[in-house]
Structures are given as structure tokens and as C-alpha cells.
Scaffold this motif. Structure first.
Motif, PDB file in Angstrom:
ATOM      1  N   GLY A 127      64.657 115.429 -47.212  1.00 38.59           N
ATOM      2  CA  GLY A 127      65.679 114.415 -47.453  1.00 38.59           C
ATOM      3  C   GLY A 127      67.069 114.997 -47.567  1.00 38.59           C
ATOM      4  O   GLY A 127      68.034 114.464 -47.000  1.00 38.59           O
ATOM      5  N   THR A 128      67.203 116.102 -48.283  1.00 39.46           N
ATOM      6  CA  THR A 128      68.533 116.703 -48.457  1.00 39.46           C
ATOM      7  C   THR A 128      69.034 117.354 -47.177  1.00 39.46           C
ATOM      8  O   THR A 128      70.242 117.498 -46.990  1.00 39.46           O
ATOM      9  CB  THR A 128      68.519 117.741 -49.598  1.00 39.46           C
ATOM     10  OG1 THR A 128      67.492 118.722 -49.343  1.00 39.46           O
ATOM     11  CG2 THR A 128      68.238 117.073 -50.932  1.00 39.46           C
ATOM     12  N   ALA A 129      68.126 117.739 -46.289  1.00 37.70           N
ATOM     13  CA  ALA A 129      68.565 118.260 -44.989  1.00 37.70           C
ATOM     14  C   ALA A 129      69.303 117.190 -44.200  1.00 37.70           C
ATOM     15  O   ALA A 129      70.192 117.500 -43.392  1.00 37.70           O
ATOM     16  CB  ALA A 129      67.366 118.767 -44.200  1.00 37.70           C
ATOM     17  N   LEU A 130      68.971 115.931 -44.448  1.00 36.23           N
ATOM     18  CA  LEU A 130      69.617 114.823 -43.743  1.00 36.23           C
ATOM     19  C   LEU A 130      70.839 114.288 -44.486  1.00 36.23           C
ATOM     20  O   LEU A 130      71.865 113.996 -43.862  1.00 36.23           O
ATOM     21  CB  LEU A 130      68.610 113.681 -43.531  1.00 36.23           C
ATOM     22  CG  LEU A 130      67.418 113.980 -42.617  1.00 36.23           C
ATOM     23  CD1 LEU A 130      66.426 112.831 -42.648  1.00 36.23           C
ATOM     24  CD2 LEU A 130      67.901 114.236 -41.191  1.00 36.23           C
ATOM     25  N   LEU A 131      70.750 114.153 -45.812  1.00 34.71           N
ATOM     26  CA  LEU A 131      71.786 113.461 -46.576  1.00 34.71           C
ATOM     27  C   LEU A 131      72.434 114.314 -47.653  1.00 34.71           C
ATOM     28  O   LEU A 131      73.196 113.790 -48.467  1.00 34.71           O
ATOM     29  CB  LEU A 131      71.191 112.196 -47.213  1.00 34.71           C
ATOM     30  CG  LEU A 131      70.624 111.159 -46.245  1.00 34.71           C
ATOM     31  CD1 LEU A 131      70.051 109.966 -47.000  1.00 34.71           C
ATOM     32  CD2 LEU A 131      71.685 110.690 -45.256  1.00 34.71           C
ATOM     33  N   GLY A 132      72.161 115.622 -47.669  1.00 34.08           N
ATOM     34  CA  GLY A 132      72.796 116.486 -48.653  1.00 34.08           C
ATOM     35  C   GLY A 132      72.155 116.352 -50.024  1.00 34.08           C
ATOM     36  O   GLY A 132      71.216 115.576 -50.237  1.00 34.08           O
TER      37      GLY A 132
END
Length: 498
Positions: free
Chosen positions: A67-72
Motif C-alpha cells: 500500500g505504501t509503495a502506491l500511496l506513501g
């Protein structure tokens, strides 16, 4: 003209629209609700990849990293897969309910219309539980656990409906990934093994290679977790399994009452009644119907384990949540009226939780408002502490959740965690330096100062929301002692990035 077919199409279309709308609402709540300390802690896991951690297997870290790879490193980035998994899981549990009709008649005799009704009831009842409602907007190990449990049930439904042994391989993959999410996944897996060895149809399957291959897949997927434990003194297994043999009969009534009350609350009261009724129906028809026997074994064995545990220690309310998908499927076969009202009450309670966690319209005490008690005020607290920190200094904390929150909110500042659990992480040890240290006022009297060469109290800060204080913290100016092993181990935590 086939009116029943049109009605079923309309039901599925409207169900899909409702699920899409609910998922969008959950994404908004996931983006707006503050992160809990545990979620921040699991975010640290995602930045330090490993095959295991002290508290749980690694799947929650994998999901957060995706998830953080997409939205930080934002709340929605950390939680992104939660509402998406809830939506996909709803479709899977509906499909499983189509195939797993509880009762001696089986799916073939119930007709297409009855199957469509079961699909809708199973999906709605599951989404009406507070457990899924909250789990769909937060990221904990229960989030991937529930998804893979549903995936396993869907594959079992396909197995029972088609008789094709290849579905066992999907069951094995799903249960293996569930075990990589949380150790309690072994319980429904053990229930499935009980069905295999204890039922006539199960023993017929044991004459084929398929269930044995499924078991090998589970073992293969779980082996990295075992190897990590073997290389870390079995720390996670000891932590999670160390209380299994506790026996405190004097408090058993209290623990059993808390276990039952927690499930009534997390399932919501009326949905709990439907789930209990569905389980009773499955147990009643277990001798006549293989599907009923399967769902009964899947559910009853874990319940027995949780009850046994409650005889000696507290069972956390969220532990039995992995049984809710199977119970929703069992409840979907009931012909009781009122399931829509039961679901409406559950969804309304979930809506109240969503509103309170994002907008906080009700002035509740920290004892009643879990958002205030655990999640609110961390950015403001971090800014206040940052202002008290000398230039180039660090911020340190000896509670893993607080240290993780500070690391996430203060990307420009070196944040140090001081606790024995950090020794299990591949993180750089902190060296000498000057900074500030936070400690909850609850723990000041028992403060362990071995990590510091010098410590001086300089003030107090509070964390809260809208004028309501959740907790107060003592602030100390400190100088780190040289790196040492033991309870005072100090490590530099990863920093967040927007």
C-alpha cells in the motif's frame, strides 16, 4: 419472461453497487482516521522486511509495504489493502455461501433462487459485524488473516460443489498464507483435518494425493516463519504459545464472560444470534450432510481451544474473529426472518464508529472512546516534542507503539526505540548523542534509565483531541549511554516519507 432470473440479476447488481459505495466510504475513513500505535508499529515492520517478528508472522508488513509503495507512508497508504480486501472477501464469502448450503438437502436441492439469497445474506451479515467494519478501515494481522480464511472457504465451497481435487491446492495456499498472517489460522486448519479424518467423505479424500499436497503447501509457505523463529530463540512461538497451559479456575468465569461478551459486541448482538443459530444448524445436520460437518469442524474445534484458554487467561476479543466468515456462511442458510434488521443494526453501529473515529462529534472519556485513547493526537504530540528537541538531537521512547508513531510523524528527526523487542529487528544500534526521551506518566516511577548516561526531566506534554486529554507524558533531556545489550537496547527506527 423469467421474472425470477431478472430479480436475481437486480439483486446482484444492487448488491454490487452497495458494496462499491461501502468500499468508497471505507477508503475515506481509512484515509481520515488517525493511525493506532499498533498500525505504526506494523509500518516499521514493513520497512524492515523479515520472515517473522516477535508478535506475529510477516503478512501484515507485506500488505502495508504494498500500500505504501502506491500511496506513501500515509494512513490510506498503510491501510489501502484493508477496504479492498474486505470488498473482495465479500464476493468470495458470497460465492462460498452459494456452494456451502448448511443442511441435509445440500446445494442441489435448494434451487438457484435460494442460492442467490444465501449469497446476499452471507455477504451482508459478515459486513454488518463490527469486526469486519473496523478491520476494513485499519491494518492489523487480522486483516490479511480474514481475507485468506475467506479464500480458503471459497475454495472449499468449490471443492464440495464440483468434486474436483485440484481445489485442495487452493485451500492449501490460502491456509498457508493465513498462517503467515496470524498463528491462530492453524485452528480452522486443524478443524479441517478433523473433518478429513473423522468423516466418511473426508476419509475418501485422504485416499487421493490432493489433501496431502495441500498440507505440504501449508508447510512450505509457513516454513520461513519457522526458520525465523529457530534463528531467534523461538521468540515469537514462545510469546504466543507460552500461556496455552495456564489454569486459573478462580477467574475462569470472568474470562469466559469476557470471551462471550466480546463476541456479542464484535459480531453485534443480533448478528451474533444469527451466527449462533447457523452453527447450531450445522452441528445438528453434521451426520447427514458433509457440508454441515465441514463447517461444524471448521468452527467448533477453534471454539473449544478458545474456551480452554479462557479457563486460565484472558482471550482477546479479536482472536475468534477468524471464525466469522464461516459463521456468516452457516447463518446464511437459516430461513429466519429479521436478518435485514439484524444487519441494519450492525451497519448502523459501524457507521457510528466511523463517524466518531473521523469527526469525533461525541465527547466521550478515553475509557469509552478507543480512538481518543489510542489513536488521537500523535501528530500534535510529535510537533510539541520536536520543538523541545535540541538541534540535531534525537527523540526516544521506550514504548514500541509510541516510538513507531514518532518515527512515522517525524521523518526529519532521528527517532530511537528503547526496548528489548527491537533487538530482534535488523536496525542500526543508536550511538552516543543528545536528545529528548518520552515516557508515559503511568510508567515514570518504574522508568529504566540504563540506556542513558545522563537524564534530566524538562517538562510534560499531553496527547488528546478537541481539548480532551488521552494521556500525559514526561519529557526528559538525555544523553545516550554506549550501546549495550539487554532491556535497554536502543535502535534507530526508519523514518516516514509522505
Amino acid at each position: 419472461m423469467n421474472h425470477s432470473w431478472g430479480g436475481r440479476v437486480d439483486m446482484r447488481v444492487w448488491g454490487g453497487v452497495a458494496l462499491l459505495a461501502l468500499t468508497l466510504v471505507r477508503c475515506i475513513v481509512a484515509a481520515q482516521a488517525p493511525l493506532s500505535p499498533d498500525e505504526a508499529y506494523y509500518w516499521v515492520w514493513s520497512r524492515v522486511p523479515a520472515a517473522g517478528y516477535l508478535d506475529h508472522p510477516p503478512m501484515v508488513a507485506v500488505w502495508i509495504r504494498a500500500g505504501t509503495a502506491l500511496l506513501g507512508d500515509t494512513p490510506l497508504g498503510i491501510r489501502l489493502l484493508a477496504p479492498l480486501a474486505a470488498a473482495m472477501g465479500t464476493l468470495l464469502v458470497a460465492a462460498a455461501a452459494r456452494d456451502l448450503a448448511v443442511g441435509p438437502a445440500g446445494t442441489a436441492a435448494t434451487g438457484n433462487g435460494a442460492a442467490a439469497g444465501r449469497m446476499v445474506r452471507a455477504g451482508v451479515l459478515l459486513n454488518a459485524t463490527l469486526a469486519l467494519g473496523v478491520g476494513a478501515v485499519t491494518m492489523t494481522p487480522d486483516t490479511p488473516l480474514l481475507f485468506f480464511i475467506v479464500l480458503a472457504l471459497w475454495a472449499l465451497g468449490r471443492l464440495m460443489a464440483t468434486g474436483r481435487g485440484a481445489w485442495w491446492l487452493v485451500v492449501g495456499i490460502a491456509l498457508g498464507l493465513a498462517c503467515d498472517s496470524k498463528y491462530t489460522a492453524v485452528l480452522p486448519g486443524a478443524g479441517l483435518a478433523l473433518w478429513l479424518f473423522g468423516s466418511r467423505q473426508g476419509r475418501l479424500w485422504l485416499r487421493t494425493p490432493y489433501p496431502w499436497c495441500a498440507g505440504l503447501l501449508v508447510l512450505a509457505l509457513f516454513t520461513p516463519v519457522v526458520l525465523w523463529n529457530a534463528g531467534h530463540h523461538w521468540a515469537s512461538f514462545v510469546r504466543q504459545g507460552g500461556r496455552a497451559g495456564d489454569w486459573r479456575p478462580a477467574r475462569a468465569a470472568q474470562f469466559l464472560g469476557e470471551l462471550a461478551g466480546g463476541q456479542v459486541g464484535l459480531a453485534t448482538p443480533l448478528v451474533f444470534v444469527f451466527m449462533a443459530g447457523g452453527l447450531w444448524r450445522a452441528v445438528r445436520h453434521a451426520r447427514q450432510a458433509p457440508v454441515s460437518a465441514l463447517l461444524a469442524c471448521w468452527t467448533i474445534l477453534p471454539i473449544v481451544v478458545f474456551v480452554q484458554h479462557a479457563l486460565g487467561d484472558r482471550v482477546q476479543a479479536n482472536w475468534p474473529v477468524l471464525l466469522y466468515p464461516g459463521l456468516a456462511i452457516a447463518a446464511a442458510s437459516l430461513a429466519w426472518r429479521g436478518w435485514m434488521g439484524a444487519s441494519a443494526l450492525g451497519l448502523a453501529l459501524g457507521a457510528v464508529v466511523y463517524v466518531q473515529s473521523t469527526l469525533a462529534p461525541f465527547s466521550l472519556s478515553p475509557h469509552l472512546d478507543i480512538t481518543l485513547r489510542q489513536m488521537a493526537g500523535w501528530p500534535d504530540l510529535a510537533r510539541a516534542v520536536d520543538d523541545m528537541t535540541p538541534p540535531g538531537g534525537f527523540v526516544a521512547a521506550d514504548e514500541y507503539g509510541m516510538a513507531s508513531e514518532l518515527a512515522l510523524v517525524l521523518p526529519h528527526r532521528r527517532v530511537i526505540g528503547i526496548e528489548s523487542r527491537w533487538a530482534l529487528f535488523d536496525l542500526p544500534r543508536a550511538t552516543r548523542g543528545e536528545g529528548v526521551f518520552l515516557c508515559s506518566m503511568r510508567r515514570v516511577r518504574d522508568l529504566d534509565t540504563q540506556a542513558f548516561a545522563r537524564i534530566t526531566r524538562v517538562g510534560t506534554v499531553a496527547r488528546g483531541r478537541a481539548g480532551r486529554v488521552a494521556e500525559r507524558y514526561a519529557v526528559f533531556r538525555v544523553v545516550l549511554a554506549p550501546p549495550a545489550s539487554g532491556d535497554g537496547v536502543a535502535v534507530v527506527l526508519p523514518s516516514g516519507r509522505p
